[in-house]
Motif scaffolding. Structure first.
Motif, mmCIF file in Angstrom:
data_model
loop_
_atom_site.group_PDB
_atom_site.id
_atom_site.type_symbol
_atom_site.label_atom_id
_atom_site.label_comp_id
_atom_site.label_asym_id
_atom_site.label_seq_id
_atom_site.Cartn_x
_atom_site.Cartn_y
_atom_site.Cartn_z
ATOM 1 N N ALA A 43 45.791 48.758 28.494
ATOM 2 C CA ALA A 43 46.123 48.211 29.746
ATOM 3 C C ALA A 43 47.385 48.913 30.685
ATOM 4 O O ALA A 43 48.110 49.401 29.854
ATOM 5 N N ILE A 44 47.287 48.607 31.830
ATOM 6 C CA ILE A 44 48.298 48.932 32.718
ATOM 7 C C ILE A 44 49.078 47.705 33.099
ATOM 8 O O ILE A 44 48.073 46.810 33.625
ATOM 9 N N VAL A 45 50.253 47.745 33.177
ATOM 10 C CA VAL A 45 50.951 46.474 33.661
ATOM 11 C C VAL A 45 51.889 46.882 34.812
ATOM 12 O O VAL A 45 52.652 47.971 34.748
ATOM 13 N N LYS A 46 51.750 46.194 35.841
ATOM 14 C CA LYS A 46 52.426 46.343 37.012
ATOM 15 C C LYS A 46 53.185 45.138 37.586
ATOM 16 O O LYS A 46 52.516 43.941 37.381
ATOM 17 N N GLY A 47 54.093 45.230 38.233
ATOM 18 C CA GLY A 47 54.662 44.043 38.743
ATOM 19 C C GLY A 47 54.294 43.904 40.374
ATOM 20 O O GLY A 47 53.989 44.676 40.853
ATOM 21 N N LEU A 48 54.120 42.510 40.757
ATOM 22 C CA LEU A 48 53.901 41.928 42.074
ATOM 23 C C LEU A 48 54.615 41.233 42.501
ATOM 24 O O LEU A 48 55.383 40.182 42.160
ATOM 25 N N ARG A 49 55.233 41.726 43.624
ATOM 26 C CA ARG A 49 56.266 41.012 44.410
ATOM 27 C C ARG A 49 55.692 39.902 45.569
ATOM 28 O O ARG A 49 56.288 38.893 45.384
ATOM 29 N N ILE A 91 39.977 50.269 30.459
ATOM 30 C CA ILE A 91 41.356 50.104 30.676
ATOM 31 C C ILE A 91 41.555 48.850 31.714
ATOM 32 O O ILE A 91 41.190 48.984 32.724
ATOM 33 N N GLU A 92 42.149 47.784 31.184
ATOM 34 C CA GLU A 92 42.483 46.710 32.168
ATOM 35 C C GLU A 92 43.841 46.812 32.858
ATOM 36 O O GLU A 92 44.793 47.682 32.440
ATOM 37 N N SER A 93 43.817 46.127 34.001
ATOM 38 C CA SER A 93 45.042 46.242 34.910
ATOM 39 C C SER A 93 45.497 44.799 34.774
ATOM 40 O O SER A 93 44.767 43.783 35.084
ATOM 41 N N ILE A 94 46.820 44.636 34.421
ATOM 42 C CA ILE A 94 47.569 43.224 34.340
ATOM 43 C C ILE A 94 48.706 43.288 35.406
ATOM 44 O O ILE A 94 49.399 44.288 35.513
ATOM 45 N N TYR A 95 48.801 42.237 35.948
ATOM 46 C CA TYR A 95 49.807 42.121 37.124
ATOM 47 C C TYR A 95 50.757 41.064 36.606
ATOM 48 O O TYR A 95 50.357 39.778 36.370
ATOM 49 N N MET A 96 52.209 41.207 36.715
ATOM 50 C CA MET A 96 53.140 40.379 36.269
ATOM 51 C C MET A 96 54.049 40.097 37.450
ATOM 52 O O MET A 96 54.350 40.906 38.087
ATOM 53 N N ILE A 97 54.092 38.607 37.850
ATOM 54 C CA ILE A 97 54.722 38.189 39.263
ATOM 55 C C ILE A 97 56.265 38.694 39.033
ATOM 56 O O ILE A 97 56.833 38.136 37.741
ATOM 57 N N SER A 127 51.960 41.274 50.057
ATOM 58 C CA SER A 127 51.942 42.538 50.693
ATOM 59 C C SER A 127 51.623 43.890 49.693
ATOM 60 O O SER A 127 50.958 44.765 50.021
ATOM 61 N N ASP A 128 51.985 43.309 48.324
ATOM 62 C CA ASP A 128 51.686 44.381 47.429
ATOM 63 C C ASP A 128 50.351 44.246 47.096
ATOM 64 O O ASP A 128 49.842 45.076 46.466
ATOM 65 N N PHE A 129 49.733 43.269 47.123
ATOM 66 C CA PHE A 129 48.408 42.738 46.862
ATOM 67 C C PHE A 129 47.275 43.827 47.036
ATOM 68 O O PHE A 129 46.526 44.354 46.389
ATOM 69 N N GLU A 130 47.271 44.132 48.515
ATOM 70 C CA GLU A 130 46.222 44.976 49.083
ATOM 71 C C GLU A 130 46.166 46.268 48.206
ATOM 72 O O GLU A 130 45.030 46.871 47.946
ATOM 73 N N TYR A 131 47.462 46.850 48.236
ATOM 74 C CA TYR A 131 47.409 48.146 47.443
ATOM 75 C C TYR A 131 47.158 48.014 46.084
ATOM 76 O O TYR A 131 46.287 48.960 45.642
ATOM 77 N N GLU A 132 47.563 47.055 45.305
ATOM 78 C CA GLU A 132 47.185 46.987 43.930
ATOM 79 C C GLU A 132 45.981 46.489 43.512
ATOM 80 O O GLU A 132 45.340 47.141 42.859
ATOM 81 N N PHE A 133 45.370 45.885 44.599
ATOM 82 C CA PHE A 133 43.914 45.642 44.666
ATOM 83 C C PHE A 133 43.016 46.936 44.463
ATOM 84 O O PHE A 133 42.161 47.083 43.603
ATOM 85 N N GLU A 134 43.462 47.845 45.487
ATOM 86 C CA GLU A 134 42.599 49.000 45.690
ATOM 87 C C GLU A 134 42.889 49.863 44.400
ATOM 88 O O GLU A 134 41.920 50.515 43.705
ATOM 89 N N MET A 135 44.001 49.866 43.774
ATOM 90 C CA MET A 135 44.513 50.754 42.581
ATOM 91 C C MET A 135 43.707 50.263 41.455
ATOM 92 O O MET A 135 43.120 51.017 40.822
ATOM 93 N N ALA A 136 43.636 48.960 41.205
ATOM 94 C CA ALA A 136 42.993 48.278 39.901
ATOM 95 C C ALA A 136 41.626 48.504 40.300
ATOM 96 O O ALA A 136 41.130 48.717 38.884
ATOM 97 N N GLN A 137 40.842 48.654 41.379
ATOM 98 C CA GLN A 137 39.510 48.875 41.467
ATOM 99 C C GLN A 137 39.259 50.244 41.018
ATOM 100 O O GLN A 137 38.116 50.549 40.379
ATOM 101 N N LEU A 138 39.975 50.930 41.652
ATOM 102 C CA LEU A 138 39.802 52.586 41.666
ATOM 103 C C LEU A 138 39.857 53.090 39.909
ATOM 104 O O LEU A 138 39.072 53.597 39.401
ATOM 105 N N LEU A 170 45.553 61.724 35.894
ATOM 106 C CA LEU A 170 45.275 60.198 36.081
ATOM 107 C C LEU A 170 45.917 59.538 35.035
ATOM 108 O O LEU A 170 45.794 59.816 33.991
ATOM 109 N N LEU A 171 46.195 58.246 35.505
ATOM 110 C CA LEU A 171 46.753 57.254 34.632
ATOM 111 C C LEU A 171 45.833 56.669 33.677
ATOM 112 O O LEU A 171 46.308 56.488 32.498
ATOM 113 N N VAL A 172 44.469 56.584 33.923
ATOM 114 C CA VAL A 172 43.585 56.079 32.861
ATOM 115 C C VAL A 172 43.483 57.168 31.871
ATOM 116 O O VAL A 172 43.379 56.772 30.491
#
Ligand code: PNS
Length: 165
Positions: A89-95, A117-123, A98-109, A77-79
């Protein structure tokens, strides 16, 4: 160096693209230490173009000039990896949206698994907002030029690997 500034940049990276490298590079300018985590997912193993070790080596070569970036393979597990590496923190890119729905679920899980552990999104930078490993593989499969989308050694290795198939 304190572990307070450590972040993880996770992904399949099959293969790493210039879009991934943009996020990793920008993260390395903001945070003290960036650990790029290459997922070794047993469920996907036979579907990846490159082994986890090959994917790790491509990223290591492309980030060798960045002193605060290291690359690891993870299969838990990533955490859990975040805790082990002292990352907050976990840093991921958001394009795109359409990326948002998947990333929203991942961040909540991930928040459910470990609220510390914080999730941070970089545009994504606009020039990479269309770029994905899947798209690059599809282009290369049909003979498209991917030389300005991935590092040179990756483009060459993709051509070789796809020719073997
Ligand atoms: O590049 P990808 O395929 O979009 O990356 C997905 C990745 C590796 C970030 C995601 O699958 C992941 O975090 N996997 C590790 C397992 C895990 O911790 N899952 C999250 C909650 S179940």
């Amino acid at each position: 160096m304190s572990d307070d500034g450590t972040v993880l940049c996770p992904g399949s990276y099959d293969p790493v693209t210039n879009g991934h490298l943009d996020i990793i590079t920008r993260s390395s300018q903001v945070f003290e230490r960036v650990v790029v985590c290459v997922v070794n997912n047993p469920l996907r193993k036979d579907r990846t173009l490159f082994t986890a070790e090959e994917r790790q080596a491509f990223i290591e070569a492309a980030t060798a000039h960045l002193g605060n970036v290291e690359v690891r393979i993870f299969s838990n597990l990533l955490v859990q990896s975040a805790r082990e590496l002292g990352a907050k923190a976990i840093v991921k890119g958001l394009r795109a949206i359409s990326d948002f729905e998947y990333e929203f679920e991942m961040a909540q899980l991930n928040r459910k698994l470990d609220p510390e552990i914080e999730s941070i999104y970089m545009i994504a930078s606009p020039e990479y907002s269309f770029l994905s490993s899947t798209g690059v593989k599809e282009m290369a499969t049909f003979g498209g030029d991917v030389s300005d989308l991935v590092p040179g050694p990756v483009a060459a290795a993709m051509a070789d690997r796809l020719a073997e198939r």
